[in-house]
Each structure stands twice: as structure tokens, then as C-alpha cells.
Design an enzyme around this catalytic site. Structure first.
Site, mmCIF file in Angstrom:
data_model
loop_
_atom_site.group_PDB
_atom_site.id
_atom_site.type_symbol
_atom_site.label_atom_id
_atom_site.label_comp_id
_atom_site.label_asym_id
_atom_site.label_seq_id
_atom_site.Cartn_x
_atom_site.Cartn_y
_atom_site.Cartn_z
ATOM 1 C CG ASP A 499 -1.901 1.211 1.372
ATOM 2 O OD1 ASP A 499 -2.203 1.438 0.458
ATOM 3 O OD2 ASP A 499 -2.197 1.680 2.644
ATOM 4 N N GLY A 933 -3.960 -0.100 6.578
ATOM 5 C CA GLY A 933 -5.316 0.512 6.886
ATOM 6 C C GLY A 933 -6.484 -0.594 6.638
ATOM 7 C CB ALA A 934 -10.294 -0.106 6.945
#
Length: 1245
Positions: A499, A933-934
Site C-alpha cells: 500500500d 489500513g482497513a
């Protein structure tokens, strides 16, 4: 009692086969269901076989429950089945029992089966007579089964089992808004019967149950059988020691299992004991009552308390707002604001993912609520128990997906191979003992003893020793692993997906500046945002387009929103608790510039309904006017008046109470410039934008402010509002790695009332926008990022970026961190969907084209590329989420090529991230995913190696969780994985050779009428092999990642050469030592003992084989303890080094200068002052074996030449991995990539 299921005979009459069924096909929850019914005859045969085999048949069926079903039941239709065999999506088999429950009238009818009770001897297939139907009572029941805490219920109309959902599937929003006003007590009881208690309970098994389960494990059953066998053979000391070690192992395993179970139980139990307020339907109307959270059912209307709570279920807000901490679920520590569903969405079907900003998920913490004065914050329960978000999280821990790793499959095959060797040894043993005319019992015991030697009971435990030590070392580095087998997989990692924001770059964003549109031209960048006049639409958009709130006096929300709002230096004011009690309106959040001043108390302003006086947390509330009175002021007119409006129906300003002139300049200057935020349309990954509806104090209309991805905002703006020069400026910032947010606004119709504003859909207002400018944010690389990326690339591990950010920004970051070299070319795919008669097309364009962004209003921007220079073959592909969706749909044949060369995947939704990981796995990449993160949770769970940088409870979604918030953990996990994999291979081979050494020793001694003594077996198994096997895994990983990868195929040619060559050397030198003994003139062979006498174990044959084999165990330990490139040198393993020295010295003492007390203890034949040359010769033999064994392993088995030789012998020309085949095809294709030339797809979709 027999049952006649009304309405089900029709299926049998038509001859419909209903024996099997597929539930949820094509999903991860897919189940193939097979029905079976109890058979008396088959059950009788089963129990007879159990008796005849002394329970072994029953024990095997305990290990394989599906076999018990096959033996005791017959195949039948699902409507008659009492047991089911389930085959899940991973090919695993499970056995479940079909439950039947009585129900009362009023139970949901679609699941009810009407039954007649009649004589058991009647023909069920033909059904009872008409008289029976009239005379016998009707029973109503439901049939269902539970699998992994999920209920699957029989639906008579469909004649099949279906998963029982709550209102989270196929439920219209309109139904959630209008149909739920609270159940009656009876309705609640029926639904509780259907859905069960709302509990997420992890059963903590009793110590007795765990003990029995552990003992019945095949490993311990084999241990018990071996100990019994050794006892019959008079090996009492050895059997006792192994029994004690096994008991300690059972106790430790039992305590650890109980500890983990108790820990998980305590984690989830907290939400099962709370009290909740719900609405209950009564004749007088809905009444609020308090019940235990265990009694909640889907459809209940939950009243969220003012002070907040921990959510006991999944529920959809239908009134009021809530501020929620979802860190348990998503890993994001920033509180989020949940808003209710509105009538503007009533035509949509509710989806927990799509409508997550309206959903309160189980286990999350509601911190504050915002609500209508006398009204309540209400939510409709949509799911309970293990079907909730938290329940799914717990289920993922309780039932992890099986790991498809070749090492474990090969290990089982190798054990079978050892059994085959054991069968040969058993045959030889039988031959020897028949030849020696031994009795049946001795022959049987010695023959079975071969099995315990060739297949050592400690082999399964030894296979995990490297993994255990690696897990401990990772824990010391702040990296926690909940799935130890994944450590081995990490050692074979070939690709890592990262990410961007918070992973490669810093968490926080800093506002670099803004670029405002003036006279349809892009202005100059302004770094001091607060210097822009407060009436600017750009400033208003930055001050209002967010979901910030005060929490404990601190401004909280999305970090980007916080930085954006702080840059304006405006102030945000929210209602305090007293305000919510005084007014009947949901009081909005207000923002205003710091220069704004308040009117005197008698002219305290209040915005049109629902705007009312509010206060920021640091200041006390002032006395507001009557809620039906508002004051508006047109700030741009001089000498105007303040109009006083009376609001009775929520419509915007109808003047009915006169006006108040404010000609006095001093009074006029005190009228504040304020904006009230009336409604939010939250940000979502799919829409890539957020918007708010606001009203300025004194204005007769509302405004809409929107922020989002530049290409999305441009597509929503009026073409004439797009300023000249936008494309070059946008490209200028994005290619430098800045994060760019576009801002726009729209003036809404004056007749739009507040109530209408709450109902209108975002698609109706998010159009015909006016572009107002760009917000430029700076997101710096983390200091560790570039070095780690370089380290992975040096190790020949491919890296790529998967982000939700702009594609040009992502490309810039990829260049900055080294994913894309400075001289490398970036190719970008641009996909056009089918238009009328034109098929979909794929074309590659250069990433540095300045007008890409400006064209995105008319064409889908999906990816970018650069013209390929034939002199520089290295190129990368960049693909956006929208392009990915179109390629996946229209160009599936090109997908392998694109993902093989893709480096940047931008604007990817969470589902698309997981989809990308799956596609990479299909072409044989071992994929690691690192995110924080989500949005990364799905990809983290899908990847072979998921590494989460979040410390929240949601990190259970990933096998690995790092406390260090940077990507340095990735090479650490890979290094430990390579070390663990190498160690496990080494220990496995060592244990295999240990069994072969002892196997050969015993067969040689059997032929000499003797065997190793009890203490000798104990010395070899307990002091040499066990100690060595334990400490072999203690060697740490090499700190350097190299391009070479460890072997992953246990049965590969290289490993088999290693094992077979060592087996040959072991046999050779034992035979040499034995025949050298036979040639000694002083040697007298051991004689056959009498029938009643035990074997003479104190003999020169036993001593010679003992010395030779003991040194062989130590030599193989050194041979199978490799150092570089994956592990540290052997000498760094202090425990193993010291153990080897002690064991070598002890064995040398017994050989060269035997101490009488020690030799008597070992039951060893010795002559202290005789046969010295023989003993020296034995030492030379074992030394020669040591040199040849270590040399063979280090210089031949580990060489590249051997691998190439095997490839030549096997005529291997094509690579085994699919991605290598794809790379070769692309290199050989002169037309790939088709830069500037569209590729068309003519396939039907």
C-alpha cells in the site's frame, strides 16, 4: 416415529434426485452437500468390525469422520438426511448433523415443514392414508445444520438448504426505514428460535476433553503403541523415558491450547453480557425496554444510548448520528461519523460494504451520538452472533483456511516412502528370524519394532522446530504471527505488494498549498491558505467538506480532513449536550473564519431550520433565540437589513415577523459569516469523492461542496467551468508525488427545503458542478522505504504498489522509492468500454503526457505509459482501478501479461486489491502484502503472507502484525521465513537419516543375534538425536537477503540426491565397520541364545555398530546445518555447538579410553587395554565418513551444477512457474506491448 413431509413426496414421484446440492457456488463459502441417513445393517457391520479390530476401526473413523458416515449410513435425498458430508471450497470434508426443532404458530412460514406422526412401520415413501391425514395431529418443525457457527436452514419450497441471513442481504433501504418499529415479545421469541442467541462465544474445552482429544491424536496413538511394543521387548528404561517426555509434551500442548482458547474467549465475551435498549411493539405503541444483548435478533430496533456503547450486533442507523471508533474492525484509530440512511437511498438494496457509513458494526465503540432533541438515535439490527462483522473476524481465527504449501504435502509423501522402506525391513526381519528359528512372538515384536525405528514418532514435532524458533525471534522484533505455517511460506516470497499512504509514505499529509481558479484560469499556487479571502468558494469547500468532530475537546477525523481544515484557520462549532435537549432539530455543525464575531444576545443568529445556535467546546453556550426564529444577513450588500423568519414547516425563509434594520456600520460588522453543514455524503472508495450540503448564514439557498479525485470531479463539472491550463498544472504536481484533491461547488435551487435536502440522492445534486481549484498535499516517503525496496530488488523479489491514490502520484512515488528505475519506462493502459458498435479497446500511452488528465472528462482514464525505447527493454505498467475492472471484464487473456509487468496499480478499491492478489497467485507468485489500513484487510487475508502495520485488533486479518510502523518488517519476515524453511528441510532430512541409520544398525545386529541395549537406544534417541533436533533450529537467519531462494520441494531432485547419497554413505560405512570387525583375529561371533534366554546385547557387534552410528548422527548434524546464504554459520549457534562438542567427546571417551562404570552403565563390550588399533581404525572410518558426508552436502548437493545437471537429464526446457512462461512469451512477442496501437476485444461478456 416416522415422518411424512407434506409436499415433499412430489419430488420423489417425479424422480428428482436430491442427494447433493451446492450452497453459495462460486464464493469462498461454497459448500457441496451430500445427504446420508442411518442404516441399521451398515451400523451393525461397523460395530462388528470395531470389536474384531479391538477398537482400531472405530479409532480410524474418529480420525476420518466421513468414513464413519460411509460405513454407518446410506445415501439419501437431502429432505430425508440426518447427516451431511460437506465439501468446502478448499476441498476439505466435514460431517454435520441435521437438527430438527419444533416450532409454534407464527414462526416464519418459509422455513416450516408440516409433519404427520404415524406408525413407524408405514411406508414413508407412499405416505399415510387420507384417514391418517385427518386423524393424526400435524407437527411443525424446521430442519437446519450448523457449520462453523453459521446456520443453514432447509427451505421446503426450494427443497434445499440455504444460508440463514439476517437483513444484511436483499433488504431494500425503504424496508429498513419503514417496516421496523419494534417486535412484539412473541415475534421476538420466534426470531430468536430462528436465529439463536446473539452471542459470539468461543468454547473453552475442559482439561479432560482436551486430554482425551490430544491423546487420540495419531502422533500420540503411535507413541502409545511404540511404548507398549518396547515394553514387551524389555526396553523398560527407554519406554519409561519416552513415556515421561510424551506426558510432558501432552501437558504443554494442553496448557497452550487452553491458554489460547481462554484468551480468545475473554476477547469476545465482553460483548455478550451487556444490556441494550430496544423498542417493543405494544397496543399503546412502541415502548422502550431493556433486554440482555444476548436476546437481540435481526429486525430489532436498537436505541443507542447518549453516552455511547460497544455495539453488540451489526445495525443500520435510521435516525441520528453516531461517532464510532472502529479500530477493532478496521485498524483505523481515527473515529468516524456514522449517518442514518435516508429516503434518497430507499430504492437501493442494503449492503454492509456499500452502506458502511450507515452501519454500526459489532464490536466497535460508539463514542458519542447526535440526535433530535426528544427523539432517539435508532438503528435496525441486521445481523447477530457469528454472522456479524466481529463474528466473521472470530471465525477467521477459529477456522483459518488450509495452507496449500508443497512442503507439507511432500512431507506426508516422504513419510509414506519411509513406511515402504519399513515394509522392506520388516520382510527382511521376518526372513532373518525364520532363518534363526525364532518364536512367533519374538518375530512379531521385532518386526513391528522396525516400524517405530523407520518412522520416528518425533518426526512431526521435529518438522516444526524451525518455525517455532522463527516465531519467537519475530516476536522479539515486534512482529507477531498468528499462523506459524505462514513463516515457511514467507521464505518462498517472490513478490510483495505495498500500500502507499501510511506504508511506503508517512501517515500524515501536510498541506503544501492550493491553486484557485480565477476568471476560468488556474491561478498561481498559494502556500498560505489562510491568506485567501474567507468568502472564496475554495476556502468554504476546505472548511466544510469533511466529517470532523470534537472528541474530548480535540478535533478528530480523517487526517487529511484535519490538515485541510486546520490550513484554513477557521473554527468549528458543534452542539453541546444542553442544545440537544432544548431543540427539536438536529443541530448542524457550524464553521466560520476566526474574524467572525457574534451579535449581542438579543440578536443572536440562528440559521434556517435546522440551523440553531451552537458552541465550540472551548466556549460556553450563549442563550439562543426561540427555535422558530432565525436571522439572515446578506454580507455583500451595504446598508441592508436583517430579516427575521418564522419557520413552521422547514421551508427556507418566509418573512412573517418584519425586519430589523441594521444601518449602523458597527452593528453590521458584528453579523458573523458562518456556514452550517446540513448533510454529508460520505467518502467511499467506489465513488472517490465526498460532498456536503451547506447553508451560509443569511442565504436563501443551499450550496453543495465536493472534493475528490481530480478525474472524478472533472467528470462532474460543467465543461465550461474547467479552467484552461488544468492538465499541465495537475500533471506538474502529480508527477512530483504530491497528492492532489480537486474541489468544486454548486448553488442549489432556492426552493429546496431542509426536509427535501435530507431525502435527495447524491447523484441528483453531484452534477453540473463549478470547478474552484486544487488542494495540494505533500506525503513524504518514510526514511526506511527506499532502502527496503532496494534490498528486496537485490534479492530478486518483485515489488509493486497497490494504492487508492492518483495514478501519476503513485508513479512518482514508485520512482522516488526505487520501484521504477530512473531510466525505466512506465507504460500505462487506457481502456475504452464498448460504445455502440465499437468493441472495447486497450491502448498504452506515455505516463508523462501532459494532457492525460484534461481528457479524462470524455474518456476513462485507466492507466499511463511511456513509448517503449527498443534500446531499454525494461518497462513497467501502471493501471488504475477503473481500467482494471474493464481489463478483467473484456481482456482476461491479457491479464497475466499486465500483472506480470505491472508495477503501479492506482485508484484500486479494497475488493480490487484482493482480486489483484488472487490473480498474481494464479500465475504461481508467492505473494506478500503489506498494508496498514482497513482498505487492505481483504488483500492481507488473501495473500500468502499478509503483514499488517496496524496494532489494532483488526490485525488478526493478517498472519503477521508489526509494531514497527514501516516496511522494515518485510525483509525481516522473509529472512526468518527462508531460515525457517531451510531449517525445517534440514531437520526433516536429519530425522529421516536418523531413522535410516538406526534401521540399518538394527538389521545388521538382527543378523548377528543381537540388538542395541536399552541404554544405548536411550543415549542415541534422547541425548543425541533429540538434543540435536531441538538445537538445530536455533540457528538465526542471515541478515542479508540474496537473490537465491531456498528449495521448496522436499521431493525435488536436489533434496532426494542429498538424502539418497547420505543413505548410501551411512550403509557403506556401517557395513565397512562391521566387516572390518569380522576380519579381526581376536573376534568371536555372537551366538544364538537359548529359547528362554534374552539376546546377548553386550557384544563386539553391538559396540562396533553403536560407535559407527553414534558418530554418523553427529556428522549428519554438521552436514545438515547449512549457514549462508539463508542462515548464520553453525558456530553462531552456541547451544548446538556446545552440544556437539560434549556428545563428540563423550562418544570418543567410550571408544578410545572407556571408563568401566560408564561402559557398564551403557551395557557395552569393552577392553580398556586391548585392541587399540581396531578402535583407532573405527575412528578413521567415522572421520572419513564425516569428511565425505559434509563435502557431499556442501559442495555437490548445494551446487548449481547439480541442479543444471538434473534439468539436462530430465530434459527440462520450459520454466515451471506460469509467470516465467508469460515473461518468455512477452519477450518473444515483437508486438508487445502495443504502444499507441489499440487492441480490441471481440469476446462476448
Amino acid at each position: 416415529m416416522a415422518y411424512d413431509r407434506l409436499g415433499e413426496d412430489r419430488e420423489r414421484d417425479r424422480g428428482v434426485s436430491n442427494h447433493e446440492q451446492v450452497i453459495q457456488p462460486g464464493t469462498d463459502e461454497e459448500l457441496m452437500v451430500h445427504g446420508y441417513r442411518y442404516s441399521c445393517c451398515k451400523a451393525a457391520i461397523f460395530y462388528l468390525l470395531t470389536i474384531l479390530t479391538l477398537g482400531m476401526f472405530y479409532l480410524v473413523s474418529y480420525w476420518k469422520p466421513e468414513w464413519r458416515v460411509y460405513f454407518m449410513r446410506r445415501e439419501c435425498s437431502l429432505s430425508e438426511a440426518d447427516s451431511l458430508i460437506l465439501k468446502d471450497a478448499d476441498g476439505q470434508l466435514h460431517v454435520v448433523k441435521v437438527e430438527v426443532d419444533d416450532v409454534e404458530p407464527g414462526f416464519p412460514s418459509q422455513y416450516v415443514i408440516s409433519l404427520h406422526v404415524h406408525d413407524a412401520s408405514s411406508n414413508v415413501h407412499n405416505g399415510p392414508s387420507d384417514a391418517t391425514h385427518l386423524s393424526q395431529p400435524i407437527y411443525k418443525v424446521v430442519r437446519f445444520f450448523l457449520f462453523q457457527h453459521i446456520k443453514y436452514i432447509w427451505t421446503p419450497e426450494k427443497m434445499s438448504f440455504t444460508r440463514l441471513y439476517g437483513y444484511d442481504v436483499n433488504t431494500p433501504i425503504s424496508s429498513l426505514l419503514n417496516d421496523f418499529r419494534g417486535f412484539t415479545v412473541r415475534e421476538q421469541m420466534h426470531r430468536q428460535k430462528l436465529y439463536g442467541l446473539n452471542v459470539i462465544s468461543v468454547e473453552v474445552k475442559s482439561y479432560g476433553y482436551l486430554l482425551v482429544t490430544e491423546i487420540l491424536n495419531p502422533f500420540y496413538v503411535f507413541q502409545i503403541a511404540s511404548i507398549t511394543l518396547w515394553s514387551f521387548d524389555n526396553y523398560y528404561l527407554y519406554a519409561t523415558c519416552i513415556f515421561i517426555v510424551s506426558c510432558l509434551s501432552v501437558i504443554i500442548s494442553l496448557l497452550e491450547t487452553r491458554k489460547q482458547s481462554q484468551s480468545l474467549h475473554d476477547m469476545v465475551e465482553a460483548s455478550n453480557t451487556n444490556i441494550a435498549s430496544v423498542l417493543r411493539a405494544t397496543p399503546q405503541g412502541p415502548d422502550k425496554v431493556e433486554i440482555g444483548t444476548r436476546e437481540l435478533v435481526p429486525g430489532d430496533v436498537l436505541v443507542i444510548p447518549r453516552a455511547g456503547c460497544t455495539m453488540p450486533c451489526d445495525a443500520v442507523l435510521i435516525s441520528g448520528n453516531a461517532i464510532v471508533n472502529e479500530s477493532m474492525l478496521t485498524g483505523e484509530s481515527v473515529p468516524v461519523t456514522k449517518i442514518p440512511v435516508t429516503v434518497s437511498e430507499e430504492n437501493e438494496i442494503y449492503s454492509p460494504e456499500k452502506h458502511k457509513r450507515h452501519t454500526l458494526f459489532c464490536g466497535t465503540s460508539v463514542i458519542q451520538t447526535r440526535y433530535y432533541g426528544s427523539a432517539q438515535v435508532r438503528a435496525v439490527v441486521v445481523q447477530t452472533g457469528f454472522s456479524t462483522a466481529k463474528g466473521e473476524l472470530v471465525r477467521s481465527i477459529l477456522y483459518p483456511r488450509p495452507l496449500d504449501f508443497k512442503f507439507y504435502k511432500d512431507a506426508m509423501k516422504f513419510i509414506i516412502f519411509l513406511f515402504c522402506i519399513a515394509s522392506i525391513g520388516m520382510s527382511y526381519s521376518v526372513y532373518i528370524y525364520i532363518l534363526h528359528e525364532e518364536g512367533f512372538l519374538v518375530t512379531l515384536i521385532r518386526t513391528l519394532d522396525i516400524v517405530t525405528i523407520v518412522v520416528p514418532p518425533a518426526l512431526p514435532a521435529a518438522m516444526t522446530v524451525g518455525t517455532y524458533y522463527a516465531q519467537s525471534r519475530l516476536k522479539k522484533q515486534g512482529i507477531f504471527c498468528i499462523s506459524p505455517p505462514r513463516i515457511n511460506v514467507a521464505g518462498k516470497t517472490k513478490l510483495v505488494c505495498f500500500d502507499k499512504t501510511g506504508t511506503l509514505t508517512e501517515d500524515g499529509l501536510e498541506v503544501w498549498g492550493v491553486v484557485e481558479v480565477k476568471d476560468n484560469l488556474m491561478g498561481t499556487p498559494v502556500m498560505n491558505v489562510s491568506s485567501i479571502h474567507y468568502t472564496s468558494h475554495l476556502i468554504a469547500a476546505m472548511a466544510t467538506c469533511h466529517s470532523l468532530t470534537f472528541l474530548n475537546g480535540n478535533l478528530t477525523g480523517d487526517p487529511l480532513d484535519v490538515k485541510m481544515f486546520e490550513a484554513t484557520e477557521w473554527e468549528l462549532e458543534e452542539p453541546v449536550e444542553d442544545d440537544t435537549q432544548r431543540f427539536d432539530n438536529l443541530i448542524p455543525t457550524r464553521v466560520h473564519p476566526p474574524q467572525a464575531s457574534l451579535l449581542p444576545p438579543c440578536f443572536e443568529p440562528s440559521l434556517p431550520s435546522p440551523l440553531s445556535t451552537t458552541t465550540s467546546p472551548p466556549h460556553p453556550s450563549t442563550s439562543p433565540p426561540h427555535p422558530s426564529t432565525t436571522i439572515s444577513e446578506h454580507s455583500e450588500q451595504v446598508g441592508t437589513h436583517v430579516a427575521v423568519h418564522s419557520l413552521t414547516d422547514g421551508d427556507a425563509g418566509t418573512v412573517c415577523c418584519g425586519t430589523i434594520d441594521i444601518q449602523d456600520d458597527s452593528l453590521k460588522q458584528q453579523v458573523p459569516y458562518e456556514i452550517g453543514i446540513l448533510r454529508q455524503f460520505p467518502f467511499s472508495s467506489s465513488s472517490q469523492r465526498m460532498s456536503v450540503m451547506v447553508r451560509k448564514l443569511g442565504e436563501q439557498h443551499m450550496d453543495l461542496y465536493v472534493k475528490g479525485a481530480p478525474e472524478i470531479i472533472q467528470s462532474l463539472c460543467k465543461p465550461e467551468s474547467i479552467p484552461d491550463g488544468l492538465g499541465p498544472i495537475l500533471t506538474h504536481f502529480t508527477v512530483q508525488g504530491f497528492r492532489v484533491i480537486a474541489l468544486a461547488y454548486r448553488t442549489l435551487h432556492m426552493k429546496l427545503s431542509w426536509h427535501e435536502a435530507q431525502k435527495i440522492s447524491r447523484d441528483q445534486v453531484e452534477q453540473d458542478l463549478t470547478f474552484v481549484g486544487l488542494l495540494i498535499l505533500q506525503n513524504m516517503l518514510k526514511p526506511e522505504t527506499s532502502a527496503v525496496i532496494h534490498q528486496l530488488q537485490q534479492a530478486n523479489i518483485r515489488t509493486l504498489m497497490v494504492t487508492g491514490d492518483n495514478i501519476l502520484t503513485a508513479i512518482s512515488v514508485a520512482r522516488d522509492c526505487g520501484m521504477v528505475g530512473t531510466t525505466h519506462q512506465v507504460l500505462v493502459a487506457k481502456v475504452t468500454p464498448p460504445i455502440s458498435d465499437l468493441p472495447p479497446s486497450l491502448v498504452f500511452e506515455p505516463a508523462d503526457t501532459s494532457d492525460i488528465m484534461i481528457h479524462s472528462t470524455t474518456q476513462d482514464l485507466t492507466s499511463v505509459s511511456i513509448t517503449v525505447d527498443s534500446n531499454i527493454p525494461k518497462y513497467h505498467l501502471a493501471v488504475s482501478g477503473r481500467a482494471w475492472a474493464l481489463i478483467y471484464q473484456y481482456f482476461p487473456d491479457l491479464l497475466p501479461r499486465i500483472i506480470t509487468r505491472g508495477t503501479v496499480f492506482a485508484r484500486m478499491s479494497p475488493d480490487q486489491k484482493a482480486q489483484l492478489v488472487e490473480e498474481l497467485q494464479t500465475i504461481n507468485y508467492i505473494v506478500a502484502m503489506c498494508g496498514d489500513g482497513a482498505n487492505d484487510c481483504g488483500a492481507l487475508k488473501t495473500a500468502h503472507v499478509g503483514i499488517s502495520l496496524s496494532e489494532a485488533e483488526a490485525s488478526v486479518a493478517a498472519p503477521f502484525t508489526s509494531r514497527t510502523n514501516n516496511i522494515k518488517c518485510v525483509p525481516q519476515v522473509v529472512c526468518e521465513g527462508r531460515c525457517a524453511l531451510t531449517t525445517n528441510f534440514s531437520v526433516f532430512k536429519y530425522m529421516a537419516l536418523y531413522s535410516i541409520i538406526q534401521f540399518v544398525s538394527v538389521l545388521i545386529l538382527y543378523s548377528a543375534y543381537t540388538n542395541l541395549s536399552d541404554p544405548q537406544f536411550l543415549y542415541i534417541d534422547l541425548f543425541i538425536v533429540t538434543v540435536v533436533a531441538i538445537f538445530m533450529g536455533y540457528t538465526g537467519p542471515s541478515l542479508e537477503l540474496v537473490a537465491e531462494k531456498p528449495l521448496g520441494n522436499l521431493l525435488g531432485a536436489v533434496n532426494m540426491f542429498s538424502v539418497l547419497s547420505q543413505i548410501f554413505l551411512v550403509i557403506l560405512f556401517q557395513v565397512i565397520a562391521y566387516f572390518y570387525l569380522l576380519q579381526q583375529p581376536w573376534f568371536e561371533p555372537n551366538k544364538k541364545p537359548d529359547d528362554k534366554e534374552p539376546d546377548n546385547v553386550v557384544s563386539w557387534e553391538t559396540a562396533t555398530i553403536f560407535y559407527a552410528s553414534s558418530f554418523q548422527y553427529l556428522a549428519l548434524c554438521v552436514a545438515y546445518s547449512p549457514g549462508q546464504p539463508f542462515r548464520k554459520p553453525l558456530i553462531t549457534n552456541v547451544w548446538l555447538t556446545v552440544s556437539l562438542i560434549i556428545l563428540t567427546v563423550t562418544t570418543l571417551v567410550m571408544l578410545l579410553c572407556p571408563w568401566p562404570w560408564l561402559m557398564n552403565l551403557m551395557n557395552m563390550k569393552y577392553a580398556s587395554d586391548s585392541y587399540l588399533m581396531f578402535r583407532i581404525a573405527l575412528l578413521l572410518f567415522v572421520a572419513t565418513h564425516f569428511v565425505i558426508s559434509v563435502s557431499t552436502e556442501y559442495f555437490i548437493a548445494s551446487s548449481r551444477a547439480l541442479k543444471k545437471c538434473f534439468q539436462w537429464v530430465t530434459c527440462k526446457r520450459m520454466p515451471k512457474n506460469k509467470y516465467k512462461i508469460v515473461l518468455r512469451e512477452m519477450d518473444e512477442d515483437p508486438n508487445w506491448p502495443p504502444v499507441g496501437t489499440p487492441v480490441y476485444s471481440y469476446q462476448r461478456t
